[in-house]
Design a protein around this motif. Structure first.
Motif, mmCIF file in Angstrom:
data_model
loop_
_atom_site.group_PDB
_atom_site.id
_atom_site.type_symbol
_atom_site.label_atom_id
_atom_site.label_comp_id
_atom_site.label_asym_id
_atom_site.label_seq_id
_atom_site.Cartn_x
_atom_site.Cartn_y
_atom_site.Cartn_z
ATOM 1 N N ILE A 516 0.637 -1.098 0.001
ATOM 2 C CA ILE A 516 0.150 0.051 -0.141
ATOM 3 C C ILE A 516 0.730 1.173 0.093
ATOM 4 N N ASN A 517 0.501 2.335 -0.666
ATOM 5 C CA ASN A 517 1.014 3.337 -0.745
ATOM 6 C C ASN A 517 2.387 3.324 -1.668
ATOM 7 N N ASP A 518 2.766 2.480 -2.370
ATOM 8 C CA ASP A 518 4.008 2.244 -3.189
ATOM 9 C C ASP A 518 4.057 3.479 -4.353
ATOM 10 N N TYR A 519 2.911 3.848 -4.653
ATOM 11 C CA TYR A 519 2.803 4.599 -5.931
ATOM 12 C C TYR A 519 3.415 4.019 -7.258
ATOM 13 N N PHE A 520 3.557 2.868 -7.408
ATOM 14 C CA PHE A 520 3.767 2.211 -8.553
ATOM 15 C C PHE A 520 3.075 2.929 -9.957
ATOM 16 N N GLY A 521 3.970 3.223 -10.705
ATOM 17 C CA GLY A 521 3.105 4.120 -11.934
ATOM 18 C C GLY A 521 2.944 5.500 -12.023
ATOM 19 N N LEU A 522 3.565 6.075 -10.785
ATOM 20 C CA LEU A 522 3.738 7.600 -10.628
ATOM 21 C C LEU A 522 4.556 8.386 -11.500
ATOM 22 N N ALA A 523 5.505 7.658 -12.366
ATOM 23 C CA ALA A 523 6.196 7.945 -13.412
ATOM 24 C C ALA A 523 6.308 6.957 -14.088
ATOM 25 N N VAL A 524 6.418 7.003 -15.630
ATOM 26 C CA VAL A 524 6.436 6.067 -16.609
ATOM 27 C C VAL A 524 7.413 6.361 -17.757
ATOM 28 N N GLY A 525 8.019 5.534 -18.362
ATOM 29 C CA GLY A 525 8.671 5.823 -19.671
ATOM 30 C C GLY A 525 8.649 4.543 -20.696
ATOM 31 N N LEU A 526 8.822 4.918 -21.945
ATOM 32 C CA LEU A 526 8.649 3.630 -22.944
ATOM 33 C C LEU A 526 9.956 3.918 -23.784
ATOM 34 N N SER A 527 10.607 2.850 -24.238
ATOM 35 C CA SER A 527 11.357 2.706 -25.380
ATOM 36 C C SER A 527 10.835 1.644 -26.194
ATOM 37 N N ALA A 528 11.782 1.631 -27.426
ATOM 38 C CA ALA A 528 11.429 0.370 -28.340
ATOM 39 C C ALA A 528 11.548 -0.777 -27.565
ATOM 40 N N GLU A 529 12.325 -1.059 -26.590
ATOM 41 C CA GLU A 529 12.504 -2.548 -26.128
ATOM 42 C C GLU A 529 11.745 -2.638 -24.534
ATOM 43 N N PHE A 530 11.859 -1.567 -23.924
ATOM 44 C CA PHE A 530 11.547 -1.566 -22.470
ATOM 45 C C PHE A 530 10.437 -0.426 -22.071
ATOM 46 N N SER A 531 9.700 -0.702 -20.997
ATOM 47 C CA SER A 531 9.198 0.363 -20.067
ATOM 48 C C SER A 531 9.935 0.293 -18.946
ATOM 49 N N ILE A 532 9.623 1.610 -18.287
ATOM 50 C CA ILE A 532 10.321 1.882 -17.022
ATOM 51 C C ILE A 532 9.161 2.397 -16.140
ATOM 52 N N ILE A 533 9.125 2.167 -15.082
ATOM 53 C CA ILE A 533 8.083 2.519 -13.964
ATOM 54 C C ILE A 533 8.733 2.712 -12.734
ATOM 55 N N GLY A 534 8.264 4.049 -12.090
ATOM 56 C CA GLY A 534 8.719 4.515 -10.795
ATOM 57 C C GLY A 534 7.843 4.300 -10.011
ATOM 58 N N ALA A 535 8.268 3.863 -8.549
ATOM 59 C CA ALA A 535 7.390 3.744 -7.347
ATOM 60 C C ALA A 535 8.195 4.068 -6.158
ATOM 61 N N THR A 536 7.698 5.633 -6.025
ATOM 62 C CA THR A 536 8.488 6.202 -5.102
ATOM 63 C C THR A 536 8.125 5.945 -3.691
ATOM 64 N N GLY A 537 7.167 5.320 -3.148
ATOM 65 C CA GLY A 537 7.062 4.737 -2.098
ATOM 66 C C GLY A 537 7.462 3.314 -1.680
ATOM 67 N N ASN A 538 7.949 2.693 -2.524
ATOM 68 C CA ASN A 538 8.390 1.535 -2.401
ATOM 69 C C ASN A 538 9.391 1.346 -1.437
ATOM 70 N N GLN A 539 9.403 0.351 -0.588
ATOM 71 C CA GLN A 539 10.598 0.248 0.453
ATOM 72 C C GLN A 539 11.392 -0.970 -0.086
#
Length: 553
Positions: A516-539
């Protein structure tokens, strides 16, 4: 001799078992004790609830062990049944393994914990991605340990199969600490991923840092290259925004105080060797000075080839009205950037927050103003500009949502790639009235800076305050949208373009370690091969709310 009366038990359409028998005779006023269901009465699709003086349940209800006083007539007690429902798992064309079995029966409104893929279901060439109430994936999505509320019907959960074999890699800084906000901003291009940690404390409180990771294998990454602002003071929040294009990384520090309180500053770094970055160029709007106030230059950034764009939501016009601005710079040689072009909206008014989000691709730049009021207070808008020659931008086009409403915050996030723009409206309410569930809008360019009315996408499992679209990114035929409050933990959703501005849901991305409150998806990015996802609250090992990022292939 006083008359006596009997008590008879009736199974009331039971399909098995026997009724209890009370052989006693009772005079008026005597006490009768209700018998147990000793004969194990059952009825298919129902559970035994107790006894009732009426077959339709409209009489007096009795449960085992209670007593009543005999009246002046015989009494018949009818079994009372409560409808129950089942949850069945379906492999949906699986090639091996077995589906989970839930043998329980549930009453309406019961809370059910969804099973995982405990039987190791597989389907040749595909990846198991969860369960759905519809076999074609158009229903409600459920993951392992999600909570399902039982309705007045049996439920079938169908395995969902994804043709992409997603691989997950979790990364975090090797010197992080509590509340770093690592993952507040992310981007990825080629073999490099860049991550902002705007509240990291390398030199001063919340001065911030940025980490750049280099791919060394299929989805393996090095420990990261750390950069900090050349001149750090308290609370400049270096790393609030980041972007990468080729050998260049741009970083925003919107609360930098060098040229006034919260005036902001932006830095561009050039890669000089394998994951070694130097030759920093510092940028600030040429019209920003100690009298400008809090312009927040660098609240948003993007970079594409030889052009970089920077948002400044607090920028004032000649009448001292805060309408916001964006600045575009052209790289002239090595890591030297100049030919500044300042862009302001033709219809800007006070505190529309023009510049809250920015994106650039080729000859087009898009700028979000999520507090624009054209279609109601804070309904939001996005502006698109076309580069005609060198670093001259004009031919303004304004985009709004086709179903715009107050407080949608359309334009809080923007992304552009080629002929497509995606705009997030993270507080939009969906058609079934979930407040702030969020949406995103994808626009297709049909002519020179002429765009269609947009295609709306949203999460497959809308809930209040999901904030779908708070982050967006587009690359080639794919769009990714973050939903940081989904089930309290967060999620990201990938959509694929199947035809001209027609998009279908492809994949919901979560991670098993989310809380709870990991905020997975608060920031995202995409390249031709990868996606990147930020989770600012992750412990992680760095501490509580230190933050992590996840890279999916």
């Amino acid at each position: 001799m006083n008359p006596t009366y009997s008590v008879t038990y009736n199974g009331n359409i039971n399909t098995g078992g026997t009724v209890p028998v009370d052989s006693n005779k009772y005079e008026e006023g005597k006490t009768v004790t209700i018998l147990e269901n000793t004969g194990i009465l059952v009825r298919s699709g129902y559970t035994f609830k107790g006894w009732n003086t009426s077959a339709d349940g409209s009489g007096t209800v009795y449960i085992t062990g209670v007593t009543f006083t005999m009246g002046k007539s015989d009494v018949t007690l009818y079994a009372e049944w409560s409808k129950v429902y089942t949850v069945t798992y379906n492999g949906n064309g699986h090639s091996s393994g077995s589906v989970p079995t839930d043998s329980k029966q549930y009453k309406e409104d019961a809370f059910i914990t969804v099973c995982g893929n405990s039987g190791n279901l597989t389907k040749t060439g595909l990846n198991f991605s969860g369960w759905n109430t519809a076999s074609d994936g158009s229903g409600t999505v459920y993951e392992d340990k999600d909570t399902l509320v039982m309705g007045a019907f049996d439920i079938i959960l169908y395995a969902q199969w994804n043709k992409f074999n997603f691989q997950l890699k979790k990364l975090f800084s090797d010197d992080g600490a509590n509340d770093d906000d690592f993952g507040i901003a992310v981007d990825i291009d080629g073999d490099y991923a860049v991550v902002g940690a705007s509240k990291h404390d390398p030199d001063s409180q919340r001065s911030g840092a940025v980490y750049i990771f280099h791919k060394t294998g299929d989805n393996t990454w090095d420990s990261g290259f750390k950069i900090t602002a050349p001149y750090s003071t308290d609370d400049i929040e270096f790393g609030t925004s980041v972007a990468i294009s080729g050998d260049y990384v741009i970083v925003g520090a919107p609360k930098n105080n060098i040229n006034g309180v919260d005036a902001g500053m932006t830095y561009i770094y050039h890669r000089i060797d394998t994951n070694t970055w130097g030759e920093v160029e510092s940028l600030q709007g040429s019209d920003i000075n100690i009298f400008s106030g809090a312009t927040y230059f660098g609240i948003s950034v993007d970079i594409d080839g030889d052009y970089a764009i920077i948002g400044a939501i607090g920028n004032k016009n000649e009448s001292d009205v805060i309408i916001g601005a964006a600045y575009i710079y052209q790289r002239t040689v090595n890591n030297t950037w100049g030919n500044q072009e300042k862009i302001i909206p033709s219809d800007g008014i006070d505190k529309n927050y023009f510049g809250r989000s920015v994106a650039i691709s080729g000859d087009y730049a898009v700028i979000g103003a999520h507090k624009d009021d054209d279609n109601g207070v804070n309904s939001g808008a996005a502006y698109v500009y076309f580069r005609s020659i060198n670093n001259t931008w004009g031919a303004e086009a304004k985009l709004t949502a086709s179903d715009a409403f107050i407080d949608d915050n359309f334009g809080y996030s923007v992304s552009i790639d080629g002929d497509y723009i995606v705009v997030g409206a993270y507080k939009a309410d969906n058609t079934t009235n979930e407040d702030n569930s969020g949406a995103a809008y994808i626009f297709h360019r049909t002519s020179s800076n002429i765009w269609d009315t947009g295609t709306i996408i949203s999460s497959t499992d809308n809930f209040d305050n999901n904030y779908f679209g708070i982050s967006t990114s587009i690359k080639n035929d794919y769009v990714i949208c973050g939903s940081p409050n989904n089930w309290g933990r967060g999620a990201a959703y990938i959509f694929k373009r199947t035809h001209t501005n027609l998009w279908e849901f492809e994949k919901k991305i979560i991670s098993d370690d989310l809380s709870i409150n990991d905020y997975f998806g608060l920031a995202v990015g995409l390249s031709a091969e990868f996606s990147i996802i930020g989770a600012t609250g992750n412990q992680n090992t760095n501490g509580k709310d230190a933050g992590s990022i996840y890279i999916f292939k």
